[in-house]
Design a protein around this motif. Structure first.
Motif: not given
Length: 545
Positions: A14, A24-25, A270-271, A274
């Motif tokens: 991350l 992307k993040v 959400e993390l 992902g």
């Protein structure tokens, strides 16, 4: 000093994505640190939101009082005076108050804060000052009570300071006795090699320690001694005078606690969706605040509208907790998820310097920033270095070793074994292997034939064969030991490379303390590090000294 960029495989995908592949993040964060216009946008937001933070005059008075006592450099006072002026922003970073400043990465973080502030001020033509936020409210004494040094005889040694109570007390409140400071000085004296800088270094430590009642105070004085001349402001998150100013922020955190909890939980989901692992604990019912009860720091949770710790030793309704806050603000502190909100509510943060793990867990706070009506600052990766001194560099060259050969324990061990094998001119490994193979090839058929004479001879023959093989292996091991001893000098060279570059199988910056290098190179070592060109992406670099 020669400098070589050597990116390391990231253990935090991350953080890697935020630095190098922001698109992307980016939805977990707020600003892309690699784009100048994003820094300008942050400056504009700070101007618009100045009234949402603590009063600058009151804040800078607290900072003046703390720094006059622990970091009284004129450059620091100039930084605080500048911070007092409307519009001045800060680059901030923080760390626990480790013994003798803790691992090297703490030094690199302080330098990153200083460099990032200077870079931002020059490129944005806007006043920016550096601030080091000591996490004195943390209670994990076992994480800060020790540090490692490479001794004069090239051994990795741990120095540890005693704690005279088992309570989980904030580090800034744990008293350190003068005899304990003296014990650390004696250990330093015994471990450090004799150099032209040793006497002055030990005298400086003894003076600062004699004026310190806690680990935090000594840490602040050491950071000030090393970096005060660069204008680095030091602050303690557990400073009771600062705590009084923070009451309105804690009040909001208590009143909006359910909303903040949902923000953290939502970000965590959400993390996870992902494919990212969570770098901080997110709990249902977590209040994400600490309360000091009878000297112990306790994490609060919510149960049926009541704020309490895990064991139920203290409990408050929301109104009772607010009343306690106003009566005893020094008893309250943040956890890793609410600390970023407090930091941005206290200081006009342009950017915050973080390690890769911190960048990863800050992704959990984006929605909480929004719920709190503020914005996450620019996240700035700290600089990362490995230092290789002349002797180690010469040994690496002698054995044909590159950085990729020595940057982890397993690869270096493989290289050492390959080198030892090259010294085996008798080809002992191959010859012993051939002997074992030939012996078994001849002996096993005989054992089977003996079974036709008497069945019990098969078992006896097998045991006999195993004993012979065991003796062959014994002789092989003794021969290899003798080979290693005959090449003892080379083995020691490999050991020195390992102990210097990847001590205990970890990056040097996560193990060794700055005192080893201050003792070898003097106070000017800090100036040399400060003179290294700034890298906003924090790419790992090798420093050949």
């Amino acid at each position: 000093m020669n400098i070589e960029q050597q990116p390391l495989p990231s253990s935090q995908p991350l953080a890697e994505a935020m630095i190098h592949h922001y698109s992307k993040v980016g939805y977990f964060y707020e600003y892309d640190l690699t784009r100048r216009e994003e820094w300008v946008r942050r400056i504009d937001w700070l101007k618009q939101s100045d009234g949402r933070r603590l009063d600058r005059i009151k804040l800078t008075q607290v900072l003046k009082d703390f720094n006059r006592e622990h970091n009284p450099h004129e450059a620091v006072m100039a930084s605080i005076d500048l911070l007092e002026q409307e519009g001045t922003a800060v680059i901030v970073g923080g760390q626990q108050s480790g013994l003798l400043t803790g691992p090297l990465f703490v030094i690199y973080k302080a330098l990153s804060i200083i460099k990032a502030a200077k870079e931002a001020q020059e490129k944005l033509s806007h006043p920016v000052v550096p601030v080091f936020w000591i996490a004195g409210e943390d209670h994990d004494w076992d994480e800060v009570d020790h540090t490692y040094l490479l001794s004069a005889d090239q051994q990795i040694k741990r120095i540890r300071i005693a704690k005279r109570s088992e309570q989980r007390t904030p580090v800034s409140q744990v008293k350190v006795m003068q005899e304990d400071w003296g014990q650390i000085a004696d250990e330093l004296d015994n471990l450090l090699q004799n150099t032209e800088f040793k006497s002055g270094l030990l005298d400086a430590y003894r003076t600062l320690a004699s004026q310190s009642g806690t680990l935090t105070e000594c840490f602040a004085k050491l950071i000030g001694t090393l970096f005060g001349r660069f204008g680095l402001i030091v602050m303690d998150s557990a400073d009771p005078h600062l705590r009084k100013l923070e009451v309105p922020v804690f009040e909001r955190m208590i009143k909006q606690n359910d909303e903040l909890e949902q923000a953290y939980l939502s970000a965590g989901k959400e993390l996870a969706a992902g494919g990212f692992s969570l770098q901080a604990d997110v709990h249902e019912g977590g209040a994400n605040l600490f309360y000091v009860h009878e000297g112990e720091r306790k994490l609060l949770f919510k149960q049926k509208g009541v704020f309490t710790d895990r064991k139920g030793t203290c409990s408050f309704s929301a109104d009772e907790l607010l009343a306690e806050l106003h009566a005893h603000p020094e008893r309250f502190s943040n956890n890793v998820l609410t600390r970023p909100l407090m930091q941005d509510s206290v200081l006009p943060v342009l950017g915050t310097v973080l390690g890769a793990g911190e960048i990863a867990y800050w992704a959990l706070t984006g929605k909480a920033f929004q719920a709190f009506g503020i914005q996450m600052p620019v996240l700035v990766p700290r600089e990362s270095f490995t230092m290789i001194d002349g002797a180690v560099q010469r040994n690496m060259e002698k054995y044909g070793l590159e950085w990729n050969d020595v940057n982890n324990k397993d690869s270096l061990s493989d290289k050492r074994e390959a080198w030892l094998k090259e010294q085996d001119h008798l080809h002992l490994e191959e010859r012993f292997a051939e002997i074992k193979s030939s012996f078994e090839a001849m002996y096993n058929p005989l054992i089977e034939q003996l079974g036709t004479v008497q069945a019990g001879l098969i078992k006896l023959g097998g045991a006999n064969r195993d004993k012979i093989i065991e003796q062959i292996e014994y002789l092989r091991n003794k021969s290899m030991d003798a080979l290693a001893k005959s090449n003892d000098s080379g083995v020691r060279h490999f050991e020195r490379i390992e102990q210097s570059v990847i001590p205990m199988g970890r990056l040097q910056e996560r193990t060794y303390n700055a005192f080893y290098y201050l003792n070898r190179y003097g106070w000017s070592w800090i100036d040399e590090l400060a003179g290294i060109p700034y890298d906003v992406t924090g790419t790992h670099r090798i420093l050949y000294l």
